[in-house]
Design a protein around this motif. Sequence first.
Motif, PDB file in Angstrom:
ATOM      1  N   PHE A  18      37.006 -25.811 -13.171  1.00  0.00           N
ATOM      2  CA  PHE A  18      38.283 -26.345 -13.648  1.00  0.00           C
ATOM      3  C   PHE A  18      38.080 -27.507 -14.621  1.00  0.00           C
ATOM      4  N   PHE A  19      37.088 -28.352 -14.361  1.00  0.00           N
ATOM      5  CA  PHE A  19      36.840 -29.472 -15.275  1.00  0.00           C
ATOM      6  C   PHE A  19      36.461 -28.985 -16.667  1.00  0.00           C
ATOM      7  N   ILE A  20      35.828 -27.804 -16.749  1.00  0.00           N
ATOM      8  CA  ILE A  20      35.385 -27.292 -18.048  1.00  0.00           C
ATOM      9  C   ILE A  20      36.560 -26.998 -18.969  1.00  0.00           C
ATOM     10  N   ASN A  21      37.747 -26.813 -18.389  1.00  0.00           N
ATOM     11  CA  ASN A  21      38.925 -26.536 -19.222  1.00  0.00           C
ATOM     12  C   ASN A  21      39.373 -27.738 -20.035  1.00  0.00           C
ATOM     13  N   LEU A  22      38.992 -28.948 -19.607  1.00  0.00           N
ATOM     14  CA  LEU A  22      39.455 -30.161 -20.315  1.00  0.00           C
ATOM     15  C   LEU A  22      38.937 -30.210 -21.755  1.00  0.00           C
ATOM     16  N   PRO A  23      37.613 -30.143 -21.998  1.00  0.00           N
ATOM     17  CA  PRO A  23      37.171 -30.157 -23.407  1.00  0.00           C
ATOM     18  C   PRO A  23      37.605 -28.919 -24.180  1.00  0.00           C
ATOM     19  N   ILE A  24      37.622 -27.753 -23.521  1.00  0.00           N
ATOM     20  CA  ILE A  24      38.041 -26.527 -24.214  1.00  0.00           C
ATOM     21  C   ILE A  24      39.510 -26.634 -24.622  1.00  0.00           C
ATOM     22  N   GLY A  25      40.356 -27.087 -23.691  1.00  0.00           N
ATOM     23  CA  GLY A  25      41.773 -27.233 -23.993  1.00  0.00           C
ATOM     24  C   GLY A  25      42.023 -28.222 -25.111  1.00  0.00           C
TER      25      GLY A  25
END
Length: 477
Positions: free
Chosen positions: A169-176
Amino acid sequence: MTTSRPLNRGMVLTIIMASYLMLVIDISIVLTGLPRIQAALGFTPAGLSWIQNAYTLTFGGFLLLGARAGDILGRRRMFIAGLAIFTLASLAIGAASTPAWMISFRALQGLGAAVLAPSTLALISTHFEEGQARTRALSLYAAAAGIGATLGLVLGGLLADLISWRAGFFINLPIGAVLIAGSLRHIHETPRQSGRFDLAGALSSTLGMCALVFGIVEAAESGWAAPLSVAGIAIGVLLLGIFLWIESHAEQALLPLALLNNPQRNAAYVARLLFLCGMVGFWFFTAQYLQAVLGFPPMLAGLAFVPVTLPQLASSLSVPAVVRHLGHRRVLLTGVTLCVAGVLWQGLAATLASYPRGVLVPMLLIGFGQGWVLAPLTVAGVAGVEQHNAGAASGLLNVAHQIGATLGLAILVVVYAAGQTTGTGAAGMAWHTGQVLYAAALFLGAAWLVSLRYIRFDAGQPAAGKEMPGSAAAPSA
């Protein structure tokens, strides 16, 4: 368009594909981490299903409202808003310390997906001309939908094993953040339309489905006669009845009931719902079976789904060519047949506790089959729809997809909890998983029967490889 900046269609398609793939992956990224999430946060076995259901319920329940919001407020604006909600909710889920916390923000993440998903398809329509360019974009969009679930399982397993389930879930922060920045630069805004929001319809339908699913899941722990089970199901049915009444009287209905006047389209919605009812059992319980029965670590459990990924990618991309030779109907029925055979085989072999004999070959059948199912069902689901209802028809397909996955999982959790086992621990789970997969095969068989009886693909429908207005393959379970 509202800006004179030159249009870079390659970047637009990349941003749309990456955004849609991110929300599809997050439907399944938790599955390979479920045992560790359960141990870390203290979920009950039935409560564990709410990690999935909270997401799919709000995703499916607010999809039509999300589509309406894009029409009224602008597609790019809602695309970015959906990305922001989804990304921030992902951050909160990664920091979850209790089951209630995780379930609440999974629901918020589903709301973000409901705002984002309709805009992805609409932006393809506004940025790519009708014909070959749009057909190619829609084919890639459908392929992303088809393989996203399996990629989520593989990625979730890798991250859970190498880092933590929270990393998924944390990986979505930079991608988003990158996708939002790219959207502001490359995606053009669409003209706004006048209209009203049918909030009463959205709330009554979503709350009705939540209550219905709650009642079914509660039955897995307390029995069908338990007060909470009965109350949940009764309230859910009542609210869904109110939703239909609201839609029949609304000036600008969230769900134009005229869409339900066509028997073939109705059959496509029902077949899609039944298909997802069955397939969700394969994804949800196989991910746990691999770890609890076969003893795979999360990383290996995720990689164990590769025999689904590659055939599904190949068959998804082959649909236009295969349909030209066999027609939509044969491709659809063949795909569902392969899925029935794969799920039934895996159920029969569950107690063998063998990956090569009991999982690998069924996965190959399921992978090839699922890749041939969703595109024909999409074509049937938008056939004969007037242009002004194309968005609502596409939204209804996605609703059937998400609600099918939600209801199917709720019912299969009850099946899993029922009956006696032939042993304890891994042996008991193997037996129960077999029972679940038998029930899943029945759902898939029902989808096959509905398709055989009612879905005909009339000559007036789009031919293979031609433009399919408003079509989309919804996320896999």
